[in-house]
Enzyme design. Sequence first.
Site, PDB file in Angstrom:
ATOM      1  N   SER A  49      13.269  80.412  11.287  1.00 45.07           N
ATOM      2  CA  SER A  49      12.486  80.379   9.571  1.00 45.07           C
ATOM      3  C   SER A  49      11.361  80.951   9.567  1.00 45.07           C
ATOM      4  O   SER A  49      10.836  80.564   8.172  1.00 45.07           O
ATOM      5  CB  SER A  49      11.719  79.034   9.951  1.00 45.07           C
ATOM      6  N   VAL A  72      11.915  78.772  15.106  1.00 48.19           N
ATOM      7  CA  VAL A  72      12.220  77.471  15.911  1.00 48.19           C
ATOM      8  C   VAL A  72      12.599  78.781  17.364  1.00 48.19           C
ATOM      9  O   VAL A  72      12.701  77.835  18.189  1.00 48.19           O
ATOM     10  CB  VAL A  72      13.289  76.651  15.707  1.00 48.19           C
ATOM     11  N   TYR A  94       5.219  72.927   8.773  1.00 49.58           N
ATOM     12  CA  TYR A  94       6.153  71.837   8.528  1.00 49.58           C
ATOM     13  C   TYR A  94       4.859  70.638   8.581  1.00 49.58           C
ATOM     14  O   TYR A  94       3.455  70.968   7.675  1.00 49.58           O
ATOM     15  CB  TYR A  94       7.492  71.721   9.882  1.00 49.58           C
ATOM     16  N   LYS A 117      12.174  82.722   5.816  1.00 47.32           N
ATOM     17  CA  LYS A 117      11.426  82.185   4.563  1.00 47.32           C
ATOM     18  C   LYS A 117      10.978  82.593   3.426  1.00 47.32           C
ATOM     19  O   LYS A 117      11.173  82.547   2.934  1.00 47.32           O
ATOM     20  CB  LYS A 117      11.498  80.518   4.826  1.00 47.32           C
ATOM     21  N   TYR A 151      22.891  81.019   4.488  1.00 45.78           N
ATOM     22  CA  TYR A 151      20.840  80.911   5.243  1.00 45.78           C
ATOM     23  C   TYR A 151      21.353  80.948   6.817  1.00 45.78           C
ATOM     24  O   TYR A 151      20.448  81.061   7.099  1.00 45.78           O
ATOM     25  CB  TYR A 151      20.619  79.008   4.332  1.00 45.78           C
TER      26      TYR A 151
END
Length: 308
Positions: free
Chosen positions: A63, A260, A242, A66, A190
């Site tokens: 991530s 992760v 998150y 991102k 993605y």
Amino acid sequence: MDLQALIDEIAEDLLRVEDRGQVANYIPELAKIDARKFAIAIATLDGASYSTGDAREPFSIQSISKVFALALALGKVGDGLWNRVRREPSGSAFNSIVQLEHEHGIPRNPFINAGAIVVADVILAGHQPREAIGEILRFVRVAANDDTIRINPAVSRSEQEAGFRNAALANYMRSFGNIKNPVEMTLGVYFHQCAVEMTCIQLAQAGLFLANGGRDPTTGISVISADRARRINALMLTCGHYDGSGDFAFKVGLPGKSGVGGGILAVVPGRASIAVWSPGLNRQGNSLLGTRALELIAQRTNWSVFGP
Ligand code: GLU
């Protein structure tokens, strides 16, 4: 401050910690990673770099990608992006689907999976998936000033095979018209961006433009505008971990984005970029010892966006 001595000391102290968290196991390829891996790298705006541990070993940035995808998408469609994804912390898990129903398929922010899938869809517009993936990889390579960075095909395949939640999110958003391309193509982009592999040294270098008003201090290349860099940092601070984002801001006090794979990229505006890697995760899916390492670095350097 002797940064090299500082990170060597932190690495040595953390080596003794027994509880290293849980390596992500919902992506089979990531479950194979040795939980004892550990690395820190710091790149400073004056061109110096410091590293310790397994800092030359590539890992799955997941991530953290991102952040780069968001910068690229903003460059393409500008503030129009904010019609399709919002800028609020989610307070829920990285792959949560419940909020999407209440909020009519508009994800809370670009760093939860739903939001990042929308960002991938924006990058894909008008392209073949291969081109969009190439564009993301190129962006990362330019930011890191390193053409050797690659995507691990075994990881992207593993995600594709196990990506039922992400497929659910993408299909759900498509039903609201917030995914414009065929779902499998958007997901393909993605999954590949998440499978980019970098070392901590490369990642720290790649984050420097965010610490330096959008400009890479080593190459002089303007990657994004200063205004956008500030805003991406704001989103990293409020949404980068998150539902652990508040705690990360409290403990570390710097914009950061976790993945992760156990990596975290943290930005010290005006000073440095820091990458840490320890594959074991806490309950919110953020690197347990990576967070601890950043907390110790911030404490001992007094680096914080909230004041000295
Ligand atoms: N590729 C991961 C997923 O979609 C990214 C999650 C993360 O790194 O936090 O599940």
